[in-house]
Scaffold this motif. Structure first.
Motif, PDB file in Angstrom:
ATOM      1  N   TYR A   1     126.378  72.349 -14.699  1.00 54.02           N
ATOM      2  CA  TYR A   1     126.794  73.735 -14.479  1.00 54.02           C
ATOM      3  C   TYR A   1     128.291  73.807 -14.166  1.00 54.02           C
ATOM      4  N   LEU A   2     128.765  72.931 -13.273  1.00 54.71           N
ATOM      5  CA  LEU A   2     130.178  72.955 -12.891  1.00 54.71           C
ATOM      6  C   LEU A   2     131.083  72.519 -14.040  1.00 54.71           C
ATOM      7  N   TYR A   3     130.612  71.603 -14.865  1.00 54.87           N
ATOM      8  CA  TYR A   3     131.406  71.192 -16.024  1.00 54.87           C
ATOM      9  C   TYR A   3     131.678  72.393 -16.926  1.00 54.87           C
ATOM     10  N   ASN A   4     130.654  73.141 -17.224  1.00 58.31           N
ATOM     11  CA  ASN A   4     130.824  74.310 -18.101  1.00 58.31           C
ATOM     12  C   ASN A   4     131.610  75.426 -17.429  1.00 58.31           C
ATOM     13  N   LEU A   5     131.538  75.504 -16.094  1.00 61.49           N
ATOM     14  CA  LEU A   5     132.278  76.526 -15.364  1.00 61.49           C
ATOM     15  C   LEU A   5     133.765  76.184 -15.286  1.00 61.49           C
ATOM     16  N   LEU A   6     134.073  74.927 -15.016  1.00 70.75           N
ATOM     17  CA  LEU A   6     135.453  74.519 -14.761  1.00 70.75           C
ATOM     18  C   LEU A   6     136.234  74.177 -16.029  1.00 70.75           C
ATOM     19  N   ILE A   7     135.534  73.773 -17.069  1.00 68.17           N
ATOM     20  CA  ILE A   7     136.211  73.400 -18.318  1.00 68.17           C
ATOM     21  C   ILE A   7     135.687  74.297 -19.439  1.00 68.17           C
TER      22      ILE A   7
ATOM     23  N   ASP B   1     134.874  76.239 -22.940  1.00 67.47           N
ATOM     24  CA  ASP B   1     134.608  75.719 -24.288  1.00 67.47           C
ATOM     25  C   ASP B   1     135.875  75.681 -25.137  1.00 67.47           C
ATOM     26  N   GLU B   2     136.791  76.633 -24.902  1.00 67.00           N
ATOM     27  CA  GLU B   2     137.989  76.749 -25.738  1.00 67.00           C
ATOM     28  C   GLU B   2     138.896  75.517 -25.656  1.00 67.00           C
ATOM     29  N   ILE B   3     138.813  74.765 -24.552  1.00 68.14           N
ATOM     30  CA  ILE B   3     139.739  73.628 -24.414  1.00 68.14           C
ATOM     31  C   ILE B   3     139.042  72.263 -24.471  1.00 68.14           C
TER      32      ILE B   3
ATOM     33  N   GLU C   1     140.256  70.169 -27.298  1.00 66.90           N
ATOM     34  CA  GLU C   1     141.692  69.918 -27.174  1.00 66.90           C
ATOM     35  C   GLU C   1     141.990  68.800 -26.168  1.00 66.90           C
ATOM     36  N   ILE C   2     141.204  68.712 -25.103  1.00 69.31           N
ATOM     37  CA  ILE C   2     141.485  67.719 -24.064  1.00 69.31           C
ATOM     38  C   ILE C   2     140.723  66.410 -24.265  1.00 69.31           C
ATOM     39  N   TYR C   3     139.901  66.317 -25.290  1.00 72.78           N
ATOM     40  CA  TYR C   3     139.060  65.135 -25.496  1.00 72.78           C
ATOM     41  C   TYR C   3     139.917  63.871 -25.595  1.00 72.78           C
ATOM     42  N   GLN C   4     139.573  62.861 -24.808  1.00 70.31           N
ATOM     43  CA  GLN C   4     140.238  61.559 -24.778  1.00 70.31           C
ATOM     44  C   GLN C   4     141.675  61.606 -24.245  1.00 70.31           C
ATOM     45  N   LYS C   5     142.080  62.697 -23.646  1.00 76.72           N
ATOM     46  CA  LYS C   5     143.434  62.792 -23.081  1.00 76.72           C
ATOM     47  C   LYS C   5     143.380  62.643 -21.569  1.00 76.72           C
TER      48      LYS C   5
END
Length: 332
Positions: A22-28, A30-32, A35-39
Motif C-alpha cells: 500500500y505504501l509503495y503505491n502511495l509514495l511512488i 505510477d507515472e515515475i 522512470e526511476i527503475y534501476q536508478k
C-alpha cells in the motif's frame, strides 16, 4: 506507517505485506515507476516517514508464505538518504587523496557483551589486513584523541538513545581517568572527524527527536556535523549475529570497488540470498541506511597491493632472463 514498522518488529508477515505494498503505491506514483527503475534514489524524509526504510516497500503483491520471493524495492534501486535538503546542498565531496586507514573499534562490556561485534571488527581486518587497526576494548579518551586520524571508522558497540534530550544519546566505550565511557552526542559535535565513512554499527544511531526541516537529532547527525562525509546508520535495535553477517557482506563489496551505496544494496541482497530462513524478515537486514553523497569511496590501497600483478610479472621475467643467462654461461 506505524503499522508497517510494528509488523517488522513483531514479524507479522500478513500485516507487513499489505502495509508495504500500500505504501509503495502511495509514495511512488505510477507515472515515475518506469522512470526511476534501476536508478539511485535520493530520499529526504520527515515525520513518520523517518522510520521507514524505503528498501522494504514491496513492488508486487506477494505470496505471504514465501519471503524469499518478495519483490522489495531493494532489488530495483540503490537508495541514498539525507537528513535534509540543507545537508544535501552542502555536497561534501570525496577527497582527491583519501585517507584509507580503517579503525574498527568496539567495547566488549563484560556485563552485556556483543559477541557479534567482535566478529564484525575482526572480519574487517581480514578483508583489509594491511591498513586496518582493531581495538576491541577502546576507552573514550583514546577515541577522542585518535578518531581524526582515520578515513573509515567502524564503531560496533552499544548505543543508548535519549529521545527527549538527543544531545545526551551516547555510545558506550571504556571508562578511564578522564572520561566516564559514555560518548555523548554533544561531545561528538565538538570533535573533528574528517572521515570519508563512519559505520555506526550500534542500535538506533539514526534516531532522535525530529527537528522540522533539519532531520532527526541523532548520533549520526553529530558525526556529520563533526565532518564525516558519509554514514552507515541504524534505524532500530539490531540483532547481533545478523548484523555481523550483513556488515561482512558490505565490506567485501567495498573491497571489490563497488560503489558505497550499491555495496549496501548488494550486501542486503547477499544477506537475503544466503541468510538463515527464519532471519529473512526486514527486522534483521533493513535497519541499516546510507547517508551522504553519491561519489565513489576511494580506498587507496598500499602501492604493492595495487600493483602486485605487475611486480609478479617483473619477477617472472627477471627470473627467466637470469635462468637463460645461467644456461648460456654454462660450459659445454
Amino acid at each position: 506507517f506505524n503499522k508497517l514498522i510494528e509488523s517488522v518488529i513483531y514479524e507479522d508477515d500478513f500485516s507487513f505485506a499489505s502495509s508495504s505494498l500500500y505504501l509503495y503505491n502511495l509514495l511512488i506514483p505510477d507515472e515515475i515507476k518506469n522512470e526511476i527503475y534501476q536508478k539511485t534514489l535520493f530520499i529526504i524524509r520527515e515525520g513518520l516517514l523517518q522510520k521507514i526504510p524505503f528498501e522494504i516497500l514491496i513492488t508486487e503483491k506477494p505470496i505471504i508464505t514465501e519471503r524469499t520471493d518478495w519483490k522489495y524495492l531493494l532489488y530495483q534501486n540503490p537508495i541514498l538518504y539525507n537528513f535534509s535538503a540543507n545537508f544535501l546542498l552542502e555536497k561534501k565531496k570525496a577527497s582527491i587523496f583519501p585517507n584509507s586507514k580503517i579503525w574498527a573499534i568496539s567495547w566488549l562490556n563484560p556485563k552485556n557483551p556483543l559477541f557479534g561485534a567482535k566478529e564484525e571488527i575482526n572480519k574487517i581486518r581480514k578483508i583489509y589486513p594491511l591498513y586496518t587497526t582493531v581495538d576491541e576494548a577502546l576507552e573514550e579518551t583514546d577515541f577522542k584523541n585518535h578518531v581524526s586520524n582515520f578515513g573509515i571508522n567502524h564503531i560496533a558497540t552499544h548505543a543508548i538513545l535519549n529521545d527527549s534530550a538527543p544531545i545526551y544519546s551516547y555510545f558506550t566505550l571504556g571508562n578511564d581517568s578522564l572520561n566516564d565511557g559514555n560518548l555523548y552526542a554533544y561531545e561528538l559535535y565538538n570533535l573533528i572527524i574528517p572521515a570519508e565513512l563512519s559505520c555506526l554499527s550500534a542500535c538506533e544511531t539514526g534516531l532522535g527527536k525530529d527537528l522540522k526541516g533539519d532531520g532527526p537529532q541523532s548520533l549520526a547527525r553529530a558525526f556529520y556535523y563533526a565532518g564525516c562525509k558519509n554514514l552507515l546508520i541504524s534505524k532500530w535495535s539490531l540483532p547481533d549475529n545478523s548484523t555481523a553477517r550483513l556488515i561482512n557482506f558490505y565490506y567485501i563489496n567495498l573491497s571489490k570497488n563497488e560503489n558505497k551505496i550499491k555495496a549496501l544494496q548488494k550486501a542486503k541482497i547477499d544477506y537475503l540470498n544466503k541468510g538463515i530462513r527464519y532471519e529473512l524478515s526486514p527486522l534483521y537486514w533493513a535497519g541499516f541506511e546510507f547517508y551522504g553523497n553519491q561519489y565513489d569511496l576511494l580506498i587507496n590501497k598500499p602501492f604493492f597491493v595495487r600493483y602486485w600483478k605487475i611486480f609478479l610479472l617483473i619477477t617472472i621475467i627477471l627470473s627467466s632472463l637470469f635462468a637463460i643467462y645461467k644456461i648460456k654461461k654454462r660450459p659445454f
